[in-house]
Design an enzyme around this catalytic site. Structure first.
Site, mmCIF file in Angstrom:
data_model
loop_
_atom_site.group_PDB
_atom_site.id
_atom_site.type_symbol
_atom_site.label_atom_id
_atom_site.label_comp_id
_atom_site.label_asym_id
_atom_site.label_seq_id
_atom_site.Cartn_x
_atom_site.Cartn_y
_atom_site.Cartn_z
ATOM 1 N N GLU A 161 -3.193 -8.795 3.603
ATOM 2 C CA GLU A 161 -3.603 -9.245 4.931
ATOM 3 C C GLU A 161 -5.058 -8.944 5.238
ATOM 4 O O GLU A 161 -5.614 -9.465 6.212
ATOM 5 C CB GLU A 161 -2.710 -8.602 6.002
ATOM 6 C CG GLU A 161 -2.921 -7.108 6.212
ATOM 7 C CD GLU A 161 -2.207 -6.230 5.203
ATOM 8 O OE1 GLU A 161 -2.161 -5.004 5.408
ATOM 9 O OE2 GLU A 161 -1.681 -6.761 4.198
ATOM 10 N N HIS A 213 -4.066 -4.649 0.163
ATOM 11 C CA HIS A 213 -3.632 -5.235 1.441
ATOM 12 C C HIS A 213 -3.839 -6.749 1.395
ATOM 13 O O HIS A 213 -4.958 -7.230 1.587
ATOM 14 C CB HIS A 213 -4.446 -4.655 2.597
ATOM 15 C CG HIS A 213 -4.083 -3.255 2.958
ATOM 16 N ND1 HIS A 213 -3.193 -2.944 3.961
ATOM 17 C CD2 HIS A 213 -4.488 -2.077 2.435
ATOM 18 C CE1 HIS A 213 -3.069 -1.631 4.054
ATOM 19 N NE2 HIS A 213 -3.849 -1.078 3.137
ATOM 20 N N CYS A 237 0.832 -1.196 0.000
ATOM 21 C CA CYS A 237 0.000 0.000 0.000
ATOM 22 C C CYS A 237 0.874 1.256 0.000
ATOM 23 O O CYS A 237 1.493 1.579 -0.997
ATOM 24 C CB CYS A 237 -1.001 -0.034 1.144
ATOM 25 S SG CYS A 237 -2.372 1.124 0.899
#
Length: 695
Positions: free
Chosen positions: A643, A641, A557
């Site tokens: 995650e 992202h 990011c």
């Protein structure tokens, strides 16, 4: 020791100070708990008393103000509201019907009611935050509050005979009775008297609880206003469940609370749900998060200050935005109530709901009902104004007040989507059902919410089951750029077998990063081109040094944007922010569904870029050339992202990118964090070094 409810109420009627006490009904029970004890004020959460005691009663009830967020180093308007505790010495349980029969039923009479900022002023505030903060990359969502203020008609200043105290307590007890009768679906329905103030309300949301070593959180978001007198019809519910704003709102707070769970749960927590939560005037959508905890419960409270549903994300920058834009301190709004104690085995317990949908009644007769709305990229000023009225309506009604018709515009027949329909609790105090079987169509719509989410967070995970042999034992340093997504990222990296260390961006100039097998330039808020921001300067130095020495590097990011800039790509602000947006992209020839949280992006005109560091392959948006990902010799970057719960294949993407940028070599010894290490407030270790906590 028992202090009977009848004794407390007799003191109130006679004008005698009953001493600090609390009445609370917890979700799923038909009992009101009566707690009494001595008052204490403490400075820090760690100072909350938690003496050993019997499991038959709680030890301490804490009332935590919003300003306590300063313990985490986050910004706030300091209004001086104290952290108050009641150390419990007397405890009783009575049936709800018995409590309601004893509580005063007289109407609450107030004067001079109105919001501290007008609807037009709040709408302007919403528009400003959407344009300047979300549009400017400061975060994905923010919650701004306003406060309904009124005066008790008989609430004179506290005098020697306790007139002000008696008026405040009588008003609060009368409001509690109405909430017990009329509200449903509340996590806690409560009145708390600390000796200095009265708090009364019906909060829908558990913030965090710990029982049997299991930590649980309960993100709730999305708001459906009911028509007057009943539930919305099936079409209204299905429309609400399909509304992109409401869907995105819940996903964003789910991600944000997973970040918090990542700091207090051994393996990061598991997502359960979603569910539809019905209250008397509103319905919400919610998830439940659960994970094994090994921290002191007061540290759990500190690590999870405060819920993203009442602050925003990323939380550190959300606190700055709140402090910049709100007109005054929050006092107890968005803080927590916390009931601490021990179980039969001596283990610590915690039950902490968010302090919302509540009134604070001062002993001088001042009444405050704070309320907020969650602002996301889909928000409209008018819609958020209406949401504040709707959220305040139940507590205001219990106090005999109304901000205006909060349910106007809702449609549909009562009870049309449930089986059987729920009704408000009758005067007897026999509660309406908290849960009921969903209409099959509603159940399917809720289940469909998970179809495109990351299974990593939806399933139980066995340690070692996801280890990638090529990565096992390799050392990785993650530079934390002020986004607690870092905590979630750590759990994915550890699941792959990597030994993880987190270094805060402000520490990078003083820490040797060169010994890591892989360096991650992490996510964070802000404009990557703003070199007046020391965070951006630090990230640029990290990326430049890694590229110069050929150290394997992954940018995520914000880190990706800085990497793209150093490779010669143009990074600019998006016309529309991508905050909490899930999109399917062509990830180097493979379709991947990923979660985007960004207001800036790199752009490229070709799929291959020639740089001083070698050829770089770009994964670009076909429409506008936005660079979703890049990869070159020994480095890679992703705008999304991996995650996030929105990145369906995030673990696999990390596996592919990291194995590609790492040179072949002998893997180190896989080290798993022990339970003893887990007790160190989220510290992740490798090679004997420790980082700051991951929250």
């Amino acid at each position: 020791m028992t202090r009977h409810l009848s004794d407390l109420l007799a003191d109130v009627r006679s004008g005698t100070d009953p001493g600090p006490f609390a009445l609370l009904r917890r979700e799923g029970t038909d009992l009101v708990e009566v707690l009494a004890g001595t008052a204490h004020q403490v400075d820090r959460l760690a100072d909350i008393p938690l003496p050993p005691g019997p499991a038959t009663r709680p030890a301490t009830l804490a009332v935590v103000p919003y300003r306590q967020i300063a313990e985490r180093g986050f910004a706030c308007i300091d209004d001086g509201a104290p952290l108050e505790c009641v150390r419990v010495s007397a405890y009783q349980q009575v049936p709800v019907a018995t409590a309601m029969a004893a509580l005063p039923a007289a109407p609450v009479v107030t004067t001079r009611g109105g919001f501290d900022i007008t609807d037009d002023e709040y709408a302007e505030l919403v528009a400003t935050v959407l344009r300047d903060e979300i549009g400017g990359g400061a975060g994905a969502n923010f919650v701004l509050h306003r406060t309904y203020r009124a005066r008790l008609a008989d609430g004179a200043s506290a005098t020697a005979d306790g007139q002000g105290r008696s008026a405040a307590l009588t008003a609060g007890l009368s409001a509690l009775r109405r909430l017990l009768r009329d509200e449903r679906g509340a996590y806690w329905t409560f009145l708390i008297y600390t000796g200095t103030r009265v708090l009364v309300g019906a909060t829908p949301e558990r913030h965090v609880s710990v029982s049997d070593g299991l930590a649980m959180m309960n993100p709730i978001s999305g708001t459906l206003r009911h028509p007057d007198g009943g539930d919305p019809d099936l079409d209204s519910v299905l429309s609400f469940l399909a509304d992109p704003k409401e869907v995105d709102e819940l996903y964003m707070v789910l991600d944000e609370e997973l970040k918090m769970m990542a700091t207090v749960a051994e393996h990061g927590g598991q997502v359960v749900g979603p569910y539809l939560k019905r209250m008397s005037r509103l319905s919400h959508t919610e998830y439940l998060l659960a994970g094994r905890n090994c921290h002191d419960v007061r540290e759990v409270l500190r690590q999870t200050m405060f819920a993203p549903t009442v602050t925003g994300s990323p939380i550190e920058n959300a606190c700055r935005v709140i402090a910049r834009h709100e007109v005054g301190g929050r006092r107890y709004y968005a803080g927590v109530l916390a009931l601490l104690g021990h179980d039969d085995a001596g283990g610590q317990t915690l039950d902490a709901p968010i302090l919302i949908r509540a009134a604070e009644i001062g002993l001088d007769g001042d009444v405050r009902v704070p309320v907020g709305a969650t602002l996301v990229r889909h928000s409209t000023a008018a819609g958020e104004v209406a949401e504040t009225h709707a959220k305040a309506s139940a507590v205001l009604a219990a106090l005999g007040l109304s901000s205006r018709s909060a349910s106007s515009g809702a449609s549909g027949a009562s009870g049309a989507f449930g089986a059987p329909g729920a009704v408000p609790a009758p005067e007897s105090g026999v509660a309406a059902p908290v849960t009921r079987p969903e209409h099959p169509t509603v159940a399917r719509a809720l289940a469909a919410r998970n179809d495109r989410l990351a299974e990593f967070w939806l399933r139980q995970r066995s340690p070692g089951a996801m280890v990638e042999p090529a990565l096992a034992g390799r050392r990785i340093v993650v530079v934390d750029a002020e986004d607690s997504f870092t905590g979630m990222l750590v759990h994915l990296l550890r699941a792959l077998g990597l030994r993880v260390r987190i270094v805060a961006w402000e520490q990078t100039a003083r820490v040797d990063l060169a010994d890591a097998d892989v360096l991650v330039a992490g996510p964070g808020p802000g404009d990557p081109s703003d070199l007046t921001d020391p965070r951006m300067v630090a990230l640029r130095d990290v990326v430049d040094h890694a590229l110069r020495r050929g150290q394997p590097l992954l940018g995520i990011c914000l880190g990706h944007q800085v990497l793209a800039d150093r490779l010669g790509l143009v990074v600019s602000r998006r016309q529309l922010p991508f905050q909490g947006l899930q999109r399917e992209i062509d990830f180097f020839g493979v379709p991947r569904r990923v979660g985007l949280y960004s207001s800036f992006t790199a752009h490229g005109t070709d799929d291959l870029l020639s740089t001083a560091h070698g050829p770089v392959q770009l994964c670009r948006d076909a429409a506008d050339g936005a660079v979703h990902a890049l990869r070159g010799p020994g480095f890679a970057g992703v705008q999304f992202h991996p995650e996030s719960v929105l990145s369906q294949d995030g673990l696999q993407i990390l596996r592919e990118l990291l194995t590609a940028i790492l040179p072949p070599g002998a893997a180190g010894t896989l080290i798993r964090q022990s339970s003893a290490e887990c007790g160190r407030a989220g510290t992740i270790r490798y090679g004997g070094s420790a980082s700051r906590p991951t929250g």
